[in-house]
Design a protein around this motif. Structure first.
Motif, PDB file in Angstrom:
ATOM      1  N   GLU A  32     -30.717 -71.688 -56.232  1.00  0.00           N
ATOM      2  CA  GLU A  32     -30.000 -72.223 -57.375  1.00  0.00           C
ATOM      3  C   GLU A  32     -29.820 -73.834 -57.349  1.00  0.00           C
ATOM      4  O   GLU A  32     -29.946 -74.379 -58.188  1.00  0.00           O
ATOM      5  N   ARG A  33     -29.761 -74.254 -56.336  1.00  0.00           N
ATOM      6  CA  ARG A  33     -29.423 -75.805 -56.169  1.00  0.00           C
ATOM      7  C   ARG A  33     -30.514 -76.517 -56.778  1.00  0.00           C
ATOM      8  O   ARG A  33     -30.614 -77.740 -57.049  1.00  0.00           O
ATOM      9  N   ALA A  35     -32.770 -75.093 -59.099  1.00  0.00           N
ATOM     10  CA  ALA A  35     -32.954 -74.565 -60.416  1.00  0.00           C
ATOM     11  C   ALA A  35     -32.122 -75.261 -61.543  1.00  0.00           C
ATOM     12  O   ALA A  35     -32.479 -75.276 -62.701  1.00  0.00           O
ATOM     13  N   ILE A  36     -31.095 -76.101 -61.001  1.00  0.00           N
ATOM     14  CA  ILE A  36     -30.138 -76.233 -62.138  1.00  0.00           C
ATOM     15  C   ILE A  36     -30.609 -77.349 -63.159  1.00  0.00           C
ATOM     16  O   ILE A  36     -30.455 -77.396 -64.192  1.00  0.00           O
TER      17      ILE A  36
END
Lengths: 124, 258
Positions: A32-33, A35-36
């Protein structure tokens, strides 16, 4: 005015990008980190494709008079630059950590060898 | 080495069911040289037979040294992994050393080990696989800034809706787990700011989650590692992770792989 076809194509492209990112996160191939920033890229391009009046307005602000879709390219490349820069910092951090791991491992190995060397004569 | 619980070490008032179990306290700590010794002493006062493992997440101060001098087992990470990776190190250790029961108590002194009895009770009664000490489940207030309260409420609302049970405190790290909980977290634990995602994960894996009200203290000394910009990133990242998590298949706990 932005040609309708350009808007449609860039909207489809950004939706595809968002779907690919989603699938990568879901299957745990992308954290996620990291992908932001990519998600933000996709969302902004999508917004500019759908909100055609806004694209023209922004083109006016930055002085693009002949071909408003150029703003899409500009924004897109700006985001790609940001992602690349982010990755450079991530790689730097990884290589620092890698060095530390290798150093720790070398020390650990030598300690283990010494331990074994002193333990063996008594053990057998 | 992990020592087995010796009945001679029992404190009067301690739940006797604990004595038959191999139990461990996991204490994540980052630059907590001022607090960690006291946390260890309090844990020992609560239960002298508890194995205490401090996971030092790459501290720049004397945290590891202070913890070792206080008699804890110290796992020193070679660099900062963030709270998720740090805590999971403890769960891996607990899993591989076959502990039956784990409690997590943060190294900053926020969590009062004297409250552990309440947190452990549902696990010992086999009513829950993981118990979380909640600041908001009870009536006692918790002082916090307004933006933080809004964030906390939003997360609690989203998580409660997703897991189908009321969860009041999604960011609490004051927890007790049985062997199932340890196995799950050893196999899969979220990164960065893990507690919110972990809550959803626990329920998705059909483990029983329970909250009990606790009072938390102010940090004993030093500063928290959470800043304003980070909490925005935190909200975005956590909501994204929870959203994607809905579409994710479950991870296989380590125990089943063996």
């Amino acid at each position: 005015m932005t040609p309708l076809r350009v808007s449609i194509v860039s909207a489809i492209a950004s939706i595809l990008l968002l779907l690919v990112i989603f699938e990568l996160i879901r299957s745990r191939r992308l954290r996620e980190r990291y992908a932001i920033l990519w998600l933000l890229t996709g969302l902004v391009i999508l917004a500019l494709s759908l909100w055609r009046g806004g694209l023209n307005t922004i083109a006016g602000w930055v002085g693009i008079e002949t071909y408003p879709p150029a703003v899409l390219f500009a924004v897109g490349s700006l985001f790609i630059l940001a992602v690349l820069l982010h990755y450079s910092t991530v790689i730097s951090k990884l290589s620092d950590q890698n060095t530390i791991l290798a150093q720790r491992l070398a020390i650990l190995e030598s300690e283990l060898r010494e331990e074994r060397a002193t333990a063996q004569p008594q053990g057998r | 080495m992990a020592e087995l619980a010796a009945p001679a070490l029992a404190r009067p008032g301690l739940d006797p069911r604990l004595l038959d179990l191999r139990r461990i306290a996991i204490v994540p700590a980052l630059n907590e040289e001022a607090n960690v010794a006291r946390v260890i002493a309090e844990l020992r006062a609560f239960d002298p037979g508890l194995e205490i493992v401090v996971v030092d997440d790459g501290s720049g101060d004397r945290t590891a040294r202070v913890a070792a001098d206080a008699g804890a087992h110290v796992l020193r990470l070679p660099f900062n992994l963030g709270i998720g990776g740090c805590v999971q190190t403890g769960y891996r250790y607990a899993f591989e050393h076959d502990f039956d029961l784990a409690v997590r108590v943060d190294g900053d002194g926020q969590h009062d080990p004297a409250e552990l009895g309440r947190i452990l009770a549902p696990v010992l009664d086999d009513e829950a696989d993981i118990v979380v000490g909640s600041r908001f489940a009870g009536s006692e207030g918790y002082r916090s800034s307004r933006s933080r309260r809004v964030g906390i409420r939003l997360l609690s609302w989203v998580v409660s809706a997703l897991v189908g049970q009321r969860v009041t405190d999604t960011t609490s790290g004051f927890q007790a787990l049985n062997r199932h909980g340890i196995a799950l977290f050893a196999a899969d634990y979220p990164h960065d700011y893990p507690e919110v995602e972990a809550t959803v994960m626990v329920v998705k894996h059909r483990l029983r989650l329970r909250e009990v009200p606790v009072t938390m203290r102010e940090r004993l000394a030093g500063r928290s590692s959470i800043t304003a910009v980070r909490s925005i990133y935190y909200m975005v990242k956590v909501l994204l992770a929870i959203f994607v998590g809905i579409f994710r298949r479950n991870a296989v706990p380590l125990e089943e792989k063996r």
